[in-house]
Write an enzyme that holds these catalytic residues in place. Structure first.
Site, PDB file in Angstrom:
ATOM      1  N   ASP A  74      40.609 -48.583 -36.848  1.00 24.27           N
ATOM      2  CA  ASP A  74      41.378 -47.447 -37.336  1.00 24.27           C
ATOM      3  C   ASP A  74      40.530 -46.539 -38.227  1.00 24.27           C
ATOM      4  O   ASP A  74      40.699 -45.316 -38.227  1.00 24.27           O
ATOM      5  CB  ASP A  74      42.601 -47.931 -38.108  1.00 24.27           C
ATOM      6  N   GLY A  75      39.606 -47.136 -38.976  1.00 17.70           N
ATOM      7  CA  GLY A  75      38.724 -46.337 -39.829  1.00 17.70           C
ATOM      8  C   GLY A  75      37.859 -45.378 -39.040  1.00 17.70           C
ATOM      9  O   GLY A  75      37.550 -44.275 -39.510  1.00 17.70           O
ATOM     10  N   ASN A 149      45.948 -40.398 -42.989  1.00 21.29           N
ATOM     11  CA  ASN A 149      46.676 -41.539 -43.546  1.00 21.29           C
ATOM     12  C   ASN A 149      47.253 -41.264 -44.924  1.00 21.29           C
ATOM     13  O   ASN A 149      48.459 -41.340 -45.121  1.00 21.29           O
ATOM     14  CB  ASN A 149      45.768 -42.769 -43.619  1.00 21.29           C
ATOM     15  N   GLU A 150      46.374 -40.998 -45.878  1.00 18.25           N
ATOM     16  CA  GLU A 150      46.845 -40.812 -47.251  1.00 18.25           C
ATOM     17  C   GLU A 150      45.819 -40.100 -48.101  1.00 18.25           C
ATOM     18  O   GLU A 150      44.626 -40.083 -47.793  1.00 18.25           O
ATOM     19  CB  GLU A 150      47.189 -42.157 -47.905  1.00 18.25           C
ATOM     20  N   THR A 190      51.589 -47.567 -42.629  1.00 16.31           N
ATOM     21  CA  THR A 190      51.261 -48.945 -42.236  1.00 16.31           C
ATOM     22  C   THR A 190      49.897 -49.381 -42.776  1.00 16.31           C
ATOM     23  O   THR A 190      49.394 -50.436 -42.394  1.00 16.31           O
ATOM     24  CB  THR A 190      51.271 -49.090 -40.711  1.00 16.31           C
ATOM     25  N   GLY A 191      49.309 -48.572 -43.664  1.00 18.31           N
ATOM     26  CA  GLY A 191      47.994 -48.882 -44.204  1.00 18.31           C
ATOM     27  C   GLY A 191      48.031 -49.245 -45.681  1.00 18.31           C
ATOM     28  O   GLY A 191      48.724 -50.177 -46.102  1.00 18.31           O
ATOM     29  N   SER A 193      49.370 -47.819 -48.252  1.00 17.94           N
ATOM     30  CA  SER A 193      50.701 -47.750 -48.869  1.00 17.94           C
ATOM     31  C   SER A 193      51.495 -49.032 -48.627  1.00 17.94           C
ATOM     32  O   SER A 193      52.152 -49.549 -49.538  1.00 17.94           O
ATOM     33  CB  SER A 193      51.462 -46.537 -48.327  1.00 17.94           C
ATOM     34  N   SER A 195      50.366 -52.027 -48.118  1.00 16.71           N
ATOM     35  CA  SER A 195      49.816 -53.142 -48.897  1.00 16.71           C
ATOM     36  C   SER A 195      50.200 -53.058 -50.367  1.00 16.71           C
ATOM     37  O   SER A 195      50.121 -54.053 -51.089  1.00 16.71           O
ATOM     38  CB  SER A 195      48.286 -53.186 -48.762  1.00 16.71           C
TER      39      SER A 195
END
Length: 294
Positions: A74-75, A149-150, A190-191, A193, A195
């Site tokens: 994903d990275g 993602n964020e 789902t990343g 956040s 966790s």
């Protein structure tokens, strides 16, 4: 079909996927371009890719490309979007990483996946992004001022908490006493956040989520907000600086810098094969609702 190929590693984990992909593209007479650093990485290692020397390379993309294939986890996809930007080029990922929530194609499914794309057997999932502005302007942030993602602020060079003063559309929300604060898109839910205790949000939802990192007050919980909201953050703490991260890219900001975060004015197009979906991935990768009674 004009295809861009991006990856970051060529090793025991990735070599089989890379060679399968490239050899199949040669077989299908695809007009394939490899990102220059990835090309050099492969070229310096032994491989069994047919006619590799005839593959072209790219440093930047344009709208003539039909597809970008990301080889990695994903990275790697998060890095790939820095090439795609606002060009509207669809992205699909071959998973050679660990979880693979965005990169969903497995090694044994590469040829069938590429054939499905050639045959038009896929759907497009449009993903919202976040954009950021800082006052005063930071060049490291301004050059690539978006994230899929964020965007997160966090402490730097200290074990002490920071305070993150937070306004939504100009109205004061709170000051988080914490290790930082994550502003996440549905894709990023789902990343990082997740966790930190944030909710899972389906990709088509018009929302963002604010998730504090290790907050020191029990009332600080993740907050879902409309994605039309402009978020303003200002960080203070014992050190003079703090970190801001845009997906996997990190910059240092002075405390007191005004950070404005809002929905970007473009979206990223992800390719979903017809046998895949967000809910299928949720069950497979996060074991969603796993129960032996099911």
């Amino acid at each position: 079909m004009k295809v861009a190929i991006f990856g970051r590693f060529y090793n025991e984990t990735t070599s089989a996927s890379v060679e399968t992909l490239f050899n199949y593209l040669v077989k299908k007479d695809a007009d394939a371009y490899i990102e220059t650093e990835f090309y050099n990485l492969i070229n310096n290692e032994s491989h069994s890719i047919k006619n590799f020397e005839f593959f072209k390379t790219f440093d930047t993309l344009n709208t003539s490309f039909d597809l970008l294939v990301s080889v990695g986890g994903d990275g790697t996809i998060l890095r790939a979007i820095t090439f795609v930007k606002d060009l509207g080029i669809p992205i699909i990922g071959i998973n050679t990483g660990r979880l693979g929530f965005l990169a969903t194609i497995q090694v044994n499914g590469i040829e069938s996946a590429i054939q499905d794309i050639v045959d038009g057997k896929y759907k497009i999932s449009e993903r919202s992004l976040l954009s950021i502005e800082t006052t005063p302007e930071n060049n490291n942030v301004a050059s690539l001022n978006f994230a899929l993602n964020e965007i997160a602020v966090s402490r730097k060079n200290t074990t002490s908490m920071i305070t993150v003063e937070t306004h939504l559309d100009g109205e004061f929300l709170t000051s988080y006493w914490s290790d930082g604060l994550i502003v996440s898109t549905p894709t990023g839910s789902t990343g990082y956040s997740l966790s930190c205790g944030g909710p899972v949000i389906t990709p088509g939802t018009n929302s963002f989520v604010l998730t504090p990192i290790a907050p020191h007050n029990l009332s600080a919980r993740p907050l879902i907000i409309p994605d039309s909201t402009e978020i303003q953050l200002k960080v203070n703490g014992r050190e003079e600086n703090h970190l801001v991260s845009l997906d996997s890219r990190i910059a240092t900001l002075d405390n007191g810098t005004l950070i404005k975060i809002k929905k970007a004015d473009f979206k990223i197009k992800m390719i979903d094969l017809l046998n895949e979906s967000f809910l299928v991935t949720l069950r497979k990768k996060l074991l969603w609702g796993e129960d032996k009674r099911n």
